[in-house]
Design an enzyme around this catalytic site. Structure first.
Site, short mmCIF file in Angstrom:
data_model
loop_
_atom_site.label_atom_id
_atom_site.label_comp_id
_atom_site.label_asym_id
_atom_site.label_seq_id
_atom_site.Cartn_x
_atom_site.Cartn_y
_atom_site.Cartn_z
N LYS A 66 0.83 -1.21 0.00
CA LYS A 66 0.00 0.00 0.00
C LYS A 66 0.86 1.27 0.00
CE LYS A 66 -2.32 -1.30 3.69
NZ LYS A 66 -1.75 -2.66 3.83
N THR A 67 1.88 1.30 0.86
CA THR A 67 2.76 2.47 0.91
C THR A 67 3.52 2.63 -0.39
OG1 THR A 67 3.02 2.26 3.31
CG2 THR A 67 4.68 3.55 2.16
N ASP B 169 -1.28 6.89 6.13
CA ASP B 169 -1.27 5.46 6.43
C ASP B 169 -2.15 5.19 7.65
OD1 ASP B 169 -0.59 2.82 6.18
OD2 ASP B 169 1.39 3.01 7.10
N THR C 102 -5.76 -1.14 6.97
CA THR C 102 -5.84 -2.59 7.12
C THR C 102 -7.20 -2.99 7.67
OG1 THR C 102 -4.85 -2.39 9.34
CG2 THR C 102 -3.36 -2.84 7.50
N ARG D 187 6.51 -8.22 1.88
CA ARG D 187 7.37 -7.70 2.95
C ARG D 187 8.06 -8.84 3.68
NH1 ARG D 187 4.43 -4.07 7.15
NH2 ARG D 187 4.56 -2.57 5.44
#
Length: 338
Positions: free
Chosen positions: A67-68, A112, A161, A220
Site C-alpha cells: 500500500k505504501t 497510512d 488494514t 514484505r
C-alpha cells in the site's frame, strides 16, 4: 513477544532502509496486484490527459502487500510531490488543518492507517476532499466563529488494514478503492528474483521458490526472509545456496508452510493443551504468556487462511489439517472435524 518475521512488527530504521531500496518506483516495475495496478494506471493516465489532479484513492488490505509503495508510485507516475503522514499522528482536527494548509497545488497526501485518525479530524477531511476547503473555528462559546480556508487541489491516498473501521461518509468520498490481496507463490518468486538481483545475490530459482513458499503470501515477509538468507550466506560463504536457504529459515523457526515460532506455539497449545478446542483466544493467550490482541490480529488470520484453525461460536478449533501438520493424531471423536 512476537516473532521478528511477522508482518505486524514495527520496522526498525535498518529494515526501512532495506525495504526502501527494494521498492519499485513505477507501476511498470510493480509485481502482482494486476487488477489494482491496471485500475490505477487508467486513473492516473486519464487525470494526466485531462490536466487535473487524480481522484482520491483508498488502498485496503493486510499489512505488507504494497500500500505504501503504491502511494509513492502514484506520486511518482503523476509527477507530483508526496507528503506522508499517518492516522495515529493526526490526533485532533488542528493537526489535520496544519497538514492540509501547507499542501502545494497538486500534491499527493498519503495517510497510512487512516482508520486510526481522530474522529474530529475525519469530519474535517470530508469537506477538504469534496470541496478543497476547511472551516477553522476561532474563539470559544458564543463568540466562536468559523473561517473558511480554501485549499489547493490535492490527491489523498489513504491506506487501511481495517476498512470496516472507516466511517461511511469518509469511505464514500474516495473516487477509487483498491483492495489488495495476498500474493501467489509465483508472484512472490518474481518479487524475490528482482530483490535478489538488486542485492547482488546469486540464488537459484528453486531456492528462491522455497523462500516464496514460506512467505505467507506477503512481499514484505518475502524480502525480510531474503535478508535473513543473505545474512546466513555472508557468515557461511561456502555453503550451497539451497542448503543455506533451508538452514537460515530453520534457524529463524520458519517451517515449510510459513508458520513461525508464535504460529506454531499457538497451534500446538490449541492441540496439546486444549485437545483441539474449542477454546477462547484469551485462554490461548494466557497459556502462552502472549497478548490476546497479538494472537487475534497477527496469528489467527494466517492459521485460518491456511485451514489450520476455525472460529466457532464456542471458540477456536483446530482442524484435522492442524493435527497432521504437527504429526499428531486427533482424538477419535474429532476424526471427522473439517
Amino acid at each position: 513477544m512476537t516473532s521478528e518475521l511477522t508482518s505486524a512488527e514495527p520496522l526498525d530504521p535498518a529494515e526501512l532502509d532495506f525495504e526502501g531500496a527494494l521498492r519499485p518506483s513505477s507501476l511498470s516495475e510493480f509485481v502482482g496486484q494486476r487488477r489494482v495496478v491496471g485500475q490505477l494506471d487508467l486513473l492516473l493516465r486519464a487525470a494526466e490527459m485531462d490536466s487535473r489532479t487524480p481522484d482520491h484513492i483508498l488502498l485496503a488490505g493486510p499489512p505488507g502487500l504494497g500500500k505504501t509503495t503504491l502511494a509513492m508510485i502514484v506520486a511518482h507516475d503523476s509527477g507530483r510531490a508526496l507528503r506522508m503522514s499517518s492516522g495515529p499522528a493526526i490526533s485532533h482536527a488542528g493537526d489535520l488543518a496544519a497538514l492540509l494548509s501547507s499542501l502545494v497545488p497538486g500534491e499527493v497526501l498519503f495517510i497510512d492507517e487512516i482508520h486510526r485518525m481522530a474522529r474530529s479530524a475525519e469530519e474535517m477531511l470530508y469537506l477538504a476532499m469534496e470541496d478543497f476547503r476547511i472551516d477553522i473555528m476561532v474563539g470559544k462559546g458564543v463568540g466562536a466563529s468559523s473561517i473558511p480556508l480554501e485549499l489547493p487541489p490535492f490527491t489523498l491516498v489513504g491506506a487501511t488494514t481495517r476498512t470496516g473501521l472507516l466511517a461511511n461518509p469518509l469511505r464514500d468520498r474516495f473516487g477509487f478503492t483498491g483492495h489488495l490481496e495476498f500474493y501467489e507463490t509465483d508472484e512472490l518468486l518474481q518479487v524475490l528474483t528482482r530483490s535478489a538481483s538488486l542485492l547482488g545475490l546469486d540464488i537459484p530459482q528453486p531456492a528462491l521458490a522455497e523462500i516464496a513458499g514460506r512467505s505467507r503470501g506477503t512481499p514484505r515477509i518475502a524480502n525480510r526472509l531474503l535478508r535473513r538468507v543473505r545474512d546466513y550466506m555472508t557468515v557461511h560463504p561456502h555453503e550451497e545456496a539451497r542448503t543455506a536457504v533451508d538452514s537460515a529459515l530453520a534457524l529463524y523457526d520458519v517451517d515449510p508452510r510459513g508458520l513461525d515460532r508464535l504460529d506454531t506455539s499457538v497451534l500446538r497449545a490449541l492441540v496439546e493443551r486444549f485437545g483441539g478446542g474449542p477454546v477462547g483466544v484469551s485462554s490461548l493467550a494466557v497459556s502462552l504468556g502472549e497478548d490476546a490482541e497479538t494472537i487475534e490480529a497477527v496469528v489467527e488470520p494466517f492459521l485460518i487462511r491456511e485451514g489450520l484453525m476455525v472460529r466457532t461460536p464456542r471458540g477456536r478449533v483446530a482442524t484435522s489439517e492442524a493435527w497432521k501438520h504437527l504429526n499428531l493424531t486427533p482424538p477419535a471423536a474429532d476424526q471427522t472435524l473439517l
